[in-house]
Scaffold this motif. Structure first.
Motif: not given
Length: 388
Positions: A31-39
């Protein structure tokens, strides 16, 4: 793996916690890279949206906050949460850094914001609007000393104050029952009644009977009646001084309407309908007598979160970690390791018989039961008997 965790949880399999902890690590990694990309504004692909949507239903943490029997489409839930993550991440991360001042390794947990704080906050707002529209909605938090109750409630307040309509619904306030401890002089009188941990220098607070319950109940009534013009003076206990402060720090003042009250107390929701006469004269009987007075406070709670209680040695270790956090934030710790162990023995083993009285709430009163790993990261949340 989500299905495996869910099956082990439902059957109370002893492998549940270890498998859940591994699932937590896998989720963070994915999740971390995916959520970082969203932000950072990167568009979410269709496959990523599918995965996020499925997790809102299957993940052992976030799935607990979905409406029972609800028809909310998982994709709609995921899209709404994506929108909230974009607007919430920066203020949440700024709050996290300010709260953990001095601990440079304490980076804000983006995956926890996604999996726990946002969906839990949404659940509270939804329940408030359905059950307490225009009124105070109160959530209690039970858990062993050092479990992470205060961090959870304060982080949740940041999210809630982003979700709530401040003008119409009021603000979210997070406070600990510790803030309403009696002053040192008043508690010294209690030592003659058994409220004495033993070795000199150890505070005798924490147990039922050591709080200014009248003050707390008055503040509850003030929150229920609060308006945009209100000013409420709450307790603001100083653990370093082991006393209620004087001067400018005497009170924690809340201005304006309060819509949600997040109240953490290590014995929140404990059974108060007990018979002190079943206990021999001494500290356990005094605790039972004073526990009964908490009945109206616990009855006022609209929901109850309960951490799964660990063994005694783990509680001592976690309370030690809490002392280190205090030292980072204030420059000095409250108790030595030896004093801390004696204090914990006084709190948990000498004060309750665990049959007539117990700091752990009955299953029927729990809305959410939570499990965490040794780093205080949530690994699973389950609806309790009180779930609405």
């Amino acid at each position: 793996m989500q299905a495996v965790v869910r099956d082990l949880q439902s059957t109370h399999d002893i492998r549940f916690e270890s498998v859940s902890a591994l699932h937590r690590i896998a989720v963070d990694k994915h999740l971390s890279p995916l959520l970082l990309g969203i932000t950072e504004g990167r568009p979410v692909t269709a496959a990523e949206l599918d995965a996020l949507a499925a997790a809102t239903r299957d993940d052992p943490v976030q799935s607990a906050f979905s409406p029972l029997g609800g028809v909310d489409a998982p994709h709609a839930v995921a899209r709404e949460r994506i929108h909230l993550l974009k607007s919430l991440w920066k203020p949440f991360a700024a709050w996290w850094r300010s709260y953990f001042t001095g601990d440079h390794s304490a980076s804000a947990p983006m995956t926890d914001l996604w999996r726990l704080y946002i969906p839990f906050g949404q659940w509270i707002v939804r329940e408030k609007r359905e059950r307490r529209s225009g009124e105070l909605f109160m959530v209690g938090f039970n858990g062993s000393p050092g479990a992470g109750k205060t961090v959870l409630t304060n982080a949740l307040a940041v999210v809630l104050n982003h979700l709530l309509d401040a003008e119409a619904e009021g603000q979210a306030v997070a406070r600990s029952g510790d803030d309403w401890y009696l002053g040192k002089r008043d508690r010294d009188v209690l030592r003659r009644r058994g409220y004495d941990p033993g070795p000199p220098g150890i505070p005798n607070r924490a147990l039922p009977g050591t709080h200014d319950l009248a003050w707390l109940k008055r503040n509850l009534l003030e929150m229920e009646r609060s308006t945009r013009q209100s000013a409420i003076r709450m307790g603001n206990f100083d653990k370093k001084a082991d006393d209620q402060p004087t001067g400018a720090d005497r009170y924690f003042e809340v201005r304006g309407k309060v819509g949600v009250f997040l109240f953490d107390l290590w014995f929140a929701g404990a059974e108060t309908d007990v018979d002190p006469g079943k206990l021999r004269e001494g500290l356990r009987r005094r605790v039972a007598e004073n526990l009964r007075a908490w009945g109206s406070v616990f009855a006022r709670m609209d929901a109850l979160w309960a951490f799964d209680w660990p063994p005694f040695e783990q509680m001592v270790w976690e309370r030690e970690a809490q002392e280190r956090l205090v030292e980072q934030r204030r420059g000095a710790r409250g108790m030595s390791h030896e004093h801390l162990r004696a204090f914990m023995t006084y709190m948990t083993e000498r004060s309750w018989d665990w049959q007539t009285t117990s700091p752990i709430p009955p299953d029927r009163t729990i809305t959410f039961r939570a499990w965490r790993d040794t780093n205080h990261r949530m690994i699973a949340v389950q609806r309790g008997g009180r779930a609405s």
